[in-house]
Motif scaffolding. Sequence first.
Motif, PDB file in Angstrom:
ATOM      1  N   CYS A  55     -26.506 -35.225  62.862  1.00  0.00           N
ATOM      2  CA  CYS A  55     -26.448 -35.705  61.473  1.00  0.00           C
ATOM      3  C   CYS A  55     -27.128 -37.064  61.382  1.00  0.00           C
ATOM      4  O   CYS A  55     -27.778 -37.383  60.385  1.00  0.00           O
ATOM      5  CB  CYS A  55     -24.992 -35.807  61.022  1.00  0.00           C
ATOM      6  N   ALA A 154     -21.563 -35.200  56.479  1.00  0.00           N
ATOM      7  CA  ALA A 154     -21.242 -34.847  57.873  1.00  0.00           C
ATOM      8  C   ALA A 154     -19.918 -34.093  57.950  1.00  0.00           C
ATOM      9  O   ALA A 154     -19.758 -33.161  58.725  1.00  0.00           O
ATOM     10  CB  ALA A 154     -21.174 -36.103  58.725  1.00  0.00           C
ATOM     11  N   CYS A 174     -26.856 -34.468  54.378  1.00  0.00           N
ATOM     12  CA  CYS A 174     -26.853 -34.440  55.836  1.00  0.00           C
ATOM     13  C   CYS A 174     -25.543 -33.877  56.373  1.00  0.00           C
ATOM     14  O   CYS A 174     -24.469 -34.371  56.028  1.00  0.00           O
ATOM     15  CB  CYS A 174     -27.083 -35.844  56.377  1.00  0.00           C
ATOM     16  N   SER A 176     -23.208 -32.567  59.857  1.00  0.00           N
ATOM     17  CA  SER A 176     -23.048 -32.759  61.305  1.00  0.00           C
ATOM     18  C   SER A 176     -22.405 -31.530  61.930  1.00  0.00           C
ATOM     19  O   SER A 176     -21.435 -30.998  61.405  1.00  0.00           O
ATOM     20  CB  SER A 176     -22.179 -33.979  61.614  1.00  0.00           C
ATOM     21  N   GLY A 189     -27.111 -31.038  63.699  1.00  0.00           N
ATOM     22  CA  GLY A 189     -26.905 -31.340  62.287  1.00  0.00           C
ATOM     23  C   GLY A 189     -27.879 -30.565  61.440  1.00  0.00           C
ATOM     24  O   GLY A 189     -28.595 -29.676  61.942  1.00  0.00           O
TER      25      GLY A 189
END
Length: 247
Positions: A55, A154, A174, A176, A189
């Motif tokens: 991530c 994340a 984004c 993770s 990620g």
Amino acid sequence: MINFNVPPYTGKEIDYMKEAIENQKICGDGPFTKKCSEWIEQKTGTAKCLLTTSCTHATELAALLSDIEEGDEVILPSYTFVSTADAFVLRGAKAVFVDIRPDTMNIDETLIEDAITERTKAIAPVHYAGVGCEMDTIMEIANRYHLTVVEDAAQGIMASYKGKALGTFGDYGCFSFHETKNFSMGEGGALLIRDEKNIETAEILREKGTDRSKYYRGQVDKYRWQNYGSSYLPSDMNAAYLYAQLE
Ligand SMILES: *Cc1c(COP(=O)(O)O)cnc(C)c1O
């Protein structure tokens, strides 16, 4: 002893990883990477999902795509993991911290506007523990001041705000897949791209500055160096582990 976390394992990971090895395709962007990306695109409705090595790296890609430069300011919550700040500070930006709300532990959207200056380039809200930030307000402010929004989702995979997947509101989202997260591939990620116009540049940055993604799709006869970039592709073995998790 109580473990901090136990890596999630559903049972099929080992079969898929064996399949990846037997495919003789263990580098990036193999069959399992494709399956994972398509799964994420379908479930979240994002225009494009690119798997990354973490991530942190997805956020770095987002910072590069947002043209973050020396002296720019990026607004983020005072309570988050280090990566949210790292990605922008690495590009020379100044992290401007805004306090959080005690009820959600997310950035207090009513304090964002006061933190905006002439140098502000982006807002990076973090969806703490999968609880969505007040994205209506944040997007309204970002649009009014022409700021890029990079969501640190994340912890927000398959979580939503008003029925829409976290990570799909901002220009970039984004995810993770670190071992400590709900879905895992060990380290890994994803970068979610909202607008089609940003996909090509993202693919080039992720593939060492080359148009190899186009080459694989048969759109160019050779792949060539186009621009600066780095290597943000995870191994297809890791993607195989992730696919079992997603299923
Ligand atoms: C875990 C986490 C990250 C970093 O994820 P990696 O995949 O380990 O790079 C970033 N931001 C938040 C909020 C996280 O919880």
